[in-house]
Design a protein around this motif. Structure first.
Motif, mmCIF file in Angstrom:
data_model
loop_
_atom_site.group_PDB
_atom_site.id
_atom_site.type_symbol
_atom_site.label_atom_id
_atom_site.label_comp_id
_atom_site.label_asym_id
_atom_site.label_seq_id
_atom_site.Cartn_x
_atom_site.Cartn_y
_atom_site.Cartn_z
ATOM 1 N N TYR A 111 -7.731 -4.764 -10.625
ATOM 2 C CA TYR A 111 -6.839 -4.095 -11.184
ATOM 3 C C TYR A 111 -5.645 -4.985 -10.528
ATOM 4 C CZ TYR A 111 -7.505 -2.464 -6.546
ATOM 5 O OH TYR A 111 -7.587 -2.543 -4.927
ATOM 6 N N GLY A 112 -4.630 -4.687 -11.372
ATOM 7 C CA GLY A 112 -3.092 -5.204 -10.769
ATOM 8 C C GLY A 112 -2.160 -4.110 -10.046
ATOM 9 N N LYS A 113 -1.638 -4.464 -9.009
ATOM 10 C CA LYS A 113 -0.766 -3.455 -8.376
ATOM 11 C C LYS A 113 0.371 -3.559 -8.945
ATOM 12 C CE LYS A 113 -1.100 -2.573 -3.904
ATOM 13 N NZ LYS A 113 -1.053 -2.524 -2.395
ATOM 14 N N LYS A 114 1.211 -2.448 -9.192
ATOM 15 C CA LYS A 114 2.366 -2.318 -9.816
ATOM 16 C C LYS A 114 3.108 -1.018 -9.078
ATOM 17 C CE LYS A 114 1.169 -3.631 -14.336
ATOM 18 N NZ LYS A 114 1.005 -3.256 -15.932
ATOM 19 N N PRO A 115 4.698 -1.189 -9.067
ATOM 20 C CA PRO A 115 5.451 -0.108 -8.469
ATOM 21 C C PRO A 115 4.978 1.205 -9.136
ATOM 22 C CG PRO A 115 6.915 -1.951 -9.275
ATOM 23 C CD PRO A 115 5.385 -2.031 -9.838
ATOM 24 N N GLY A 116 4.827 2.173 -8.102
ATOM 25 C CA GLY A 116 4.681 3.597 -8.583
ATOM 26 C C GLY A 116 5.754 4.519 -8.678
ATOM 27 N N HIS A 117 5.851 5.647 -8.304
ATOM 28 C CA HIS A 117 6.767 6.568 -8.200
ATOM 29 C C HIS A 117 7.445 6.762 -7.049
ATOM 30 C CE1 HIS A 117 5.620 7.380 -12.249
ATOM 31 N NE2 HIS A 117 4.229 7.543 -11.893
ATOM 32 N N ASN A 118 8.604 6.956 -6.838
ATOM 33 C CA ASN A 118 9.098 7.631 -5.489
ATOM 34 C C ASN A 118 9.021 9.002 -5.345
ATOM 35 O OD1 ASN A 118 9.602 4.850 -4.652
ATOM 36 N ND2 ASN A 118 11.688 4.741 -5.635
ATOM 37 N N PHE A 119 8.303 9.810 -4.767
ATOM 38 C CA PHE A 119 8.144 11.164 -4.795
ATOM 39 C C PHE A 119 8.936 11.725 -3.532
ATOM 40 C CE2 PHE A 119 4.074 9.897 -6.844
ATOM 41 C CZ PHE A 119 4.121 10.908 -7.777
ATOM 42 N N THR A 120 9.673 12.628 -3.964
ATOM 43 C CA THR A 120 10.339 13.326 -3.127
ATOM 44 C C THR A 120 9.631 14.310 -2.355
ATOM 45 O OG1 THR A 120 12.368 13.322 -4.344
ATOM 46 C CG2 THR A 120 12.545 14.984 -2.549
ATOM 47 N N LEU A 121 9.543 14.386 -1.248
ATOM 48 C CA LEU A 121 8.522 15.407 -0.254
ATOM 49 C C LEU A 121 9.128 16.709 -0.262
ATOM 50 C CD1 LEU A 121 7.373 12.921 2.347
ATOM 51 C CD2 LEU A 121 6.307 13.498 0.292
ATOM 52 N N THR A 122 8.203 17.777 -0.172
ATOM 53 C CA THR A 122 8.591 19.168 -0.477
ATOM 54 C C THR A 122 8.567 19.893 0.738
ATOM 55 O OG1 THR A 122 6.309 19.793 -1.458
ATOM 56 C CG2 THR A 122 8.415 19.052 -2.905
ATOM 57 N N VAL A 123 7.587 19.395 1.642
ATOM 58 C CA VAL A 123 7.086 20.100 3.038
ATOM 59 C C VAL A 123 7.061 19.183 4.258
ATOM 60 C CG1 VAL A 123 5.325 21.549 3.922
ATOM 61 C CG2 VAL A 123 5.672 21.626 1.550
ATOM 62 N N ASP A 124 7.687 19.708 5.217
ATOM 63 C CA ASP A 124 7.571 18.776 6.524
ATOM 64 C C ASP A 124 6.004 18.925 6.984
ATOM 65 O OD1 ASP A 124 10.489 19.093 6.424
ATOM 66 O OD2 ASP A 124 10.321 20.454 8.275
ATOM 67 N N PHE A 125 5.583 17.501 7.140
ATOM 68 C CA PHE A 125 4.150 17.324 7.597
ATOM 69 C C PHE A 125 3.791 18.187 8.865
ATOM 70 C CE2 PHE A 125 0.715 14.900 9.621
ATOM 71 C CZ PHE A 125 -0.143 15.001 8.683
ATOM 72 N N ASP A 126 4.780 18.153 9.875
ATOM 73 C CA ASP A 126 4.476 18.676 11.028
ATOM 74 C C ASP A 126 4.321 20.128 11.075
ATOM 75 O OD1 ASP A 126 4.385 16.195 12.337
ATOM 76 O OD2 ASP A 126 6.590 16.448 13.063
ATOM 77 N N THR A 127 4.796 21.038 10.007
ATOM 78 C CA THR A 127 4.604 22.311 9.875
ATOM 79 C C THR A 127 3.890 23.030 8.768
ATOM 80 O OG1 THR A 127 6.758 22.273 8.451
ATOM 81 C CG2 THR A 127 7.008 22.617 11.035
ATOM 82 N N ILE A 128 3.288 22.226 8.021
ATOM 83 C CA ILE A 128 2.348 22.544 6.919
ATOM 84 C C ILE A 128 1.325 23.398 7.383
ATOM 85 C CG2 ILE A 128 0.909 20.628 6.827
ATOM 86 C CD1 ILE A 128 1.187 20.916 3.562
ATOM 87 N N ASP A 129 0.980 24.507 6.743
ATOM 88 C CA ASP A 129 -0.065 25.332 6.946
ATOM 89 C C ASP A 129 -1.035 25.097 5.834
ATOM 90 O OD1 ASP A 129 -1.990 27.453 7.304
ATOM 91 O OD2 ASP A 129 -0.783 28.962 6.720
ATOM 92 N N VAL A 130 -2.301 24.250 6.371
ATOM 93 C CA VAL A 130 -3.290 23.793 5.308
ATOM 94 C C VAL A 130 -4.139 24.733 4.828
ATOM 95 C CG1 VAL A 130 -3.419 21.354 6.281
ATOM 96 C CG2 VAL A 130 -4.622 23.010 7.235
ATOM 97 N N SER A 131 -4.295 25.990 5.430
ATOM 98 C CA SER A 131 -4.853 27.189 5.081
ATOM 99 C C SER A 131 -4.306 27.914 3.784
ATOM 100 C CB SER A 131 -5.366 28.002 6.233
ATOM 101 O OG SER A 131 -4.043 28.833 6.446
ATOM 102 N N SER A 132 -3.347 27.735 3.503
ATOM 103 C CA SER A 132 -2.671 28.281 2.296
ATOM 104 C C SER A 132 -2.717 27.517 1.031
ATOM 105 C CB SER A 132 -1.170 28.475 2.537
ATOM 106 O OG SER A 132 -0.546 27.251 2.730
ATOM 107 N N TYR A 133 -3.585 26.504 1.058
ATOM 108 C CA TYR A 133 -3.829 25.652 -0.256
ATOM 109 C C TYR A 133 -5.301 25.517 -0.576
ATOM 110 C CZ TYR A 133 0.556 23.717 0.674
ATOM 111 O OH TYR A 133 2.115 23.575 1.318
ATOM 112 N N ASP A 134 -5.468 25.587 -1.930
ATOM 113 C CA ASP A 134 -6.816 25.581 -2.478
ATOM 114 C C ASP A 134 -7.388 24.239 -2.425
ATOM 115 O OD1 ASP A 134 -6.871 28.225 -3.142
ATOM 116 O OD2 ASP A 134 -5.739 28.162 -4.765
#
Length: 113
Positions: A34-57
């Motif tokens: 494969y060739g590597k190309k620029p992807g997307h710049n995602f705006t993060l929606t949640v603070d990593f340090d405070t995420i509650d993983v039990s609320s996700y499927d």
């Protein structure tokens, strides 16, 4: 995932909501690799340090060099035992040896788009 009406949050270690996460795309262009190309710049929606993983499927974990290799990170961490997952077929051995159930992608090109 959002196109099929799933709620999706973006998080990244050492980053907070509103920060940017830059990505890369591996493009299978008919070559033997494969060739590597620029992807997307995602705006993060949640603070990593405070995420509650039990609320996700589900969890999608990107890895290096691509999203399909995230399962290698999870296998090394010892957290796939008893889980079901899929990835690019080259990662199947890591998934199975870690005690997870491999879900065959059918058709395989679903992982390449």
């Amino acid at each position: 995932l959002q196109a099929i009406r799933c709620h999706v949050d973006g998080v990244c270690p050492k980053k907070k909501a509103g920060d940017i996460c830059t990505t890369a795309v591996h493009d299978f262009e008919g070559d033997q690799t494969y060739g590597k190309k620029p992807g997307h710049n995602f705006t993060l929606t949640v603070d990593f340090d405070t995420i509650d993983v039990s609320s996700y499927d589900a969890l999608v974990i990107p890895g290096k060099p691509s999203i399909c290799h995230g399962q290698q990170i999870l296998a090394a961490a010892g957290v796939l035992q008893g889980k079901k997952c899929t990835a690019y077929p080259a990662v199947k051995l890591n998934v199975v040896l870690s005690g997870a159930t491999w879900l065959e992608p059918d058709p395989i090109d679903r992982l390449l788009h």
